[in-house]
Each structure stands twice: as C-alpha cells, then as structure tokens.
Design a protein around this motif. Sequence first.
Motif: not given
Length: 525
Positions: A435-441
């Motif tokens: 989920p929210d794939p371009f966020a660095f998580d």
Amino acid sequence: MAIATVFQAIETTVILSLLLTVVGAVRRLYFHPLAHIPGPKLAALTWWYEFYFDVVQPGQYVFHIQELHKQYGPIIRVTPDELHVNDIGFLDTVYAPSMNRRDKYEYQLRSLRVPGGVGTTASYDVHKKRREALSPFFSKRNVLYLESLVTKKVEQLCQLIAKHAGEGTPVNLSDVLFAFSNEYNFDIVTTNFLFAQQSDNLADEAKAATLRHNSNELLLGVHLNKHFPWIPDFLESLPLSISKPMMPPGLVDLLDLFERVRTELLAIMKAKSSGKVGEKPVGPTGKESVYDSVLDSSVLPPLEKSLLRLEQEGALLVLAGTESPAKSLLILFYHILANPSILSRLRNELNTVPASASWTQLEQLPYLSAVIEEANRLSFGVTARLARIAYEPITYTPSSYVTTPSSTPKSYTLPPGTPVSITTLSAHTNETVFPDPFAFDPERWLGEKGRERRKFQFAFSKGGRKCLGIELAGAELYLTTAALVRQFDMTLWQTDETDVGFYHDYQVATPKLGSKGVRVMATAL
C-alpha cells in the motif's frame, strides 16, 4: 534499355517489399500465436512502438506499460513477440518455476553486450553450468570468511566522510557510494575471487565523480544497443585507433576494465599451465580464485574456458555488483535522512548491539533488516524487462493481486517459446501487497505480514536466476548502513526526491536527467 531494366527491377523490389510488409502486418495482427492477447495494435505490429518510448521518450516504456495495463487489463502484448503481466501473483510462474526450465530472451540481453557473463546467459542449461562453477565463491560461508576485508572497505568510506565532516564541506553520496561499491567489488570480488589488481577510487573524489558520470552516460545507450545492435557491432569491427575517439568515456572505461581482466587471466592461465602453485589462502572454497575453479571444472566444456568468455564473466561480475548495492544505499540514506523518525528508530536499535557487531549479528536486527528491504524495493534492482521463455504452454488466470481493471477474469493460454516479463516496477508497486507503494515505509516488512511480503521482493530476481552476489550485497548493505548511521549525523544538502526517484529506465532506475546527485552535510558523532 539497360536503364529501363534497372528501374523495372527497383519497382519490382519496392512492390515485393510492400507486399511482404503488408503480409507480415496482417500476420502479426490476426494470425500470430499472440494475436488473442490484448494490447495496442501498434505494439503488436512493430518494434518501433517500443523504440519510441525507449529512445524518443527517453526510458519511458516501463511506465507506459503500466498505463497500458489500466486500459487493457493485467496481460498485454508489448512487442510483436513479447507479453507483460501486471500481476504479482504470477511472479513465481514466470521466474521461479518449481521444475521447468526458463531461458532468457536474447533480444533483451543484447543491451549489455556481454553474452559470456553468467547474468547475461540466455540458455538455461548453459547458465546452470556457469553458475555451478561460480556459486561456491558467492556463498554466505565464503562471504563471512571475507568479512574482515569488507569491514576495511567500510572503514575507508567512513574516513572519507569524516574528512568532509571535519572540513564542513558537503559530501556527494551518489559519487562516493558508487565509487565505494565499485571499489568494494574490485577489492573484495576481484582480489579474492578473480585477480590481483586493486582500485583506489575513494582516494580521489574527482575520479569517483567521473567514474559515476561515465557509467551513467554508458547506460544511456542501452536502448540503442537493443534496437540498433549493428552500431556497436560496426564500432567493434574497426581498429581501436579509429573507434576509440568516437566512443563515449564510459565505453572507454569498460574497454580498460576488459583489458585489466584479460591481462590477469593470461597470467593465471600461464601459471596453471606451468604448474605453479599459488600461495594465497584458499578459504572455504578450497580454490585460490573463481578462475581456478572454472578452469579446473569438469562440467564446463573447453569453449566455456576461453579467454573471451572468462574476460566477459569477470567484467560483468564487477559491473553488476556496483550499480544495485550503490543504488540501494543511496535510496536508503536519502529516505532515512528525509524521515528523522525512521533514522531515530534505526539508531536506537543499532545502539542495542556492540559497535563491532558482525554481519550475522546485524541481520538479527528487525528494523535494520526492514529498512534495507525497503531500500531494495524502491531501488527496483534491474528495471528493464527481463523476460523468461517457457518451453511448455502456460495458462494465465488473473490472481487476487490484480489491481488493473479487467471486464472478466479471463484466462489465456500462452504458447511455448513466448517471452513473458513482469517488471520490478510492476511487482514492487502492487498496491495489494505494498500500500502507498512509493512511500518509504520499513514497517511494512515487520511482523508476520512483513515475512509474507518477502516472497514478493524482486530486486535480486527469483528462482535459479536469482542474483549470484546477493550475499555479498547483503554484507555491504548491513555493514555500511550500520557504520554510517552510528558514526555520522547527516542532513540533506541541495537535494530532493528527484535526485533519487525512478524517472527513466536505463537498465537501472535513473533519476531526473542532469541530477547532481544526493548531497549531504555530515557531522561526526
């Protein structure tokens, strides 16, 4: 009369050419084995469609393919002969089948022009033999044996950053991490696996910057190599005295690398033929170098031990081991510096182990491991389409991971011999898994759900073609990250997301063209 005959011949040739073109077009659109697969007609009709998004729209086809899936569904025809699947649930079928062989697609491999390397071997059977000869040197056991040498290279990197910290000057992490990764491969891989020469790129930052710039310039030509292989073929057919002045600096650097490998190989071959015994410790492999193992191998035929083949193998091992780890480290440090809460949590976890913690100790730290997994995910590994060719019919049915619209979950039978690819962009940005794939998580990799996600990590490929140097890269990522986070407080300097983002596909994720790199100000802790 003679002139009329010539014109008549030309006219006949033109008419026949047009007829053949029309017949070929009709076949590709309506009678080709892939004619039943959805996709734009132009992609099915001609490779010029791919050329346009590769070259005219520089390095954009990988992104355009994602847009095409929104229109046509999870499986599409992206060239007259090749399919792309935007379904992470199909990943193992394409890249890690339990029993059946998979060849690589030679059309795509010609981008790099080193067919003798294990990573650029098309044939499954040839690859298996080549990999068998190399694997002992890239095993975790052997990398652990070399850990003290890895640590020395990390210390050299820290000394360089400490110098900038003392002077209060910015550090170009893009330059120094690329030079570090390149030198790490020369000094760890080549000294202990291949040959005796060492590099000294970190000692000269101007040289490091030039090295990265030249490498980037060279990668900008990979699409031209694929679409117009006759251009490099022609250049290579000329004497070096004529062709070298026309070559980009990155290609000259590559030729110099080949020359270094060739010189060392000739020395090794001469020593072996004379019966000279080396004095270097052999370590867990029982062999002094990769080439000792290859040249003594009973499974490799004489052609596989030729100078040209081994020269390409050595050069590719160095090149492949530079780009991906350097990219992952760059992504990692940009994002932890842009997100202080991530950095604080990572530093707190590192403080729970001694400063001298080994690679295996660091691997036990869940948050550090999660940060590295996330950096690998957003570095995307090899971004080019790496199609696999099956020799049995494959049935594709959309899985529960499909995110692109499809009117019905229709199944398709893919005929034997069809190149099928799933890009790392497609796999690593699947919103049902990430989920929210371009966020660095990094937290997405923690706990039971995090362990489940690891089967979709595709940065180092999968199956029998998985990156040979994954353990060597792991040692580099863990030890370097831990050392820099412990020893320095860094802040981003004249840098933003466009300096690390994936904007162009040139075999690896490339940021905005003209980027000066990720730059930081460092303070010693």
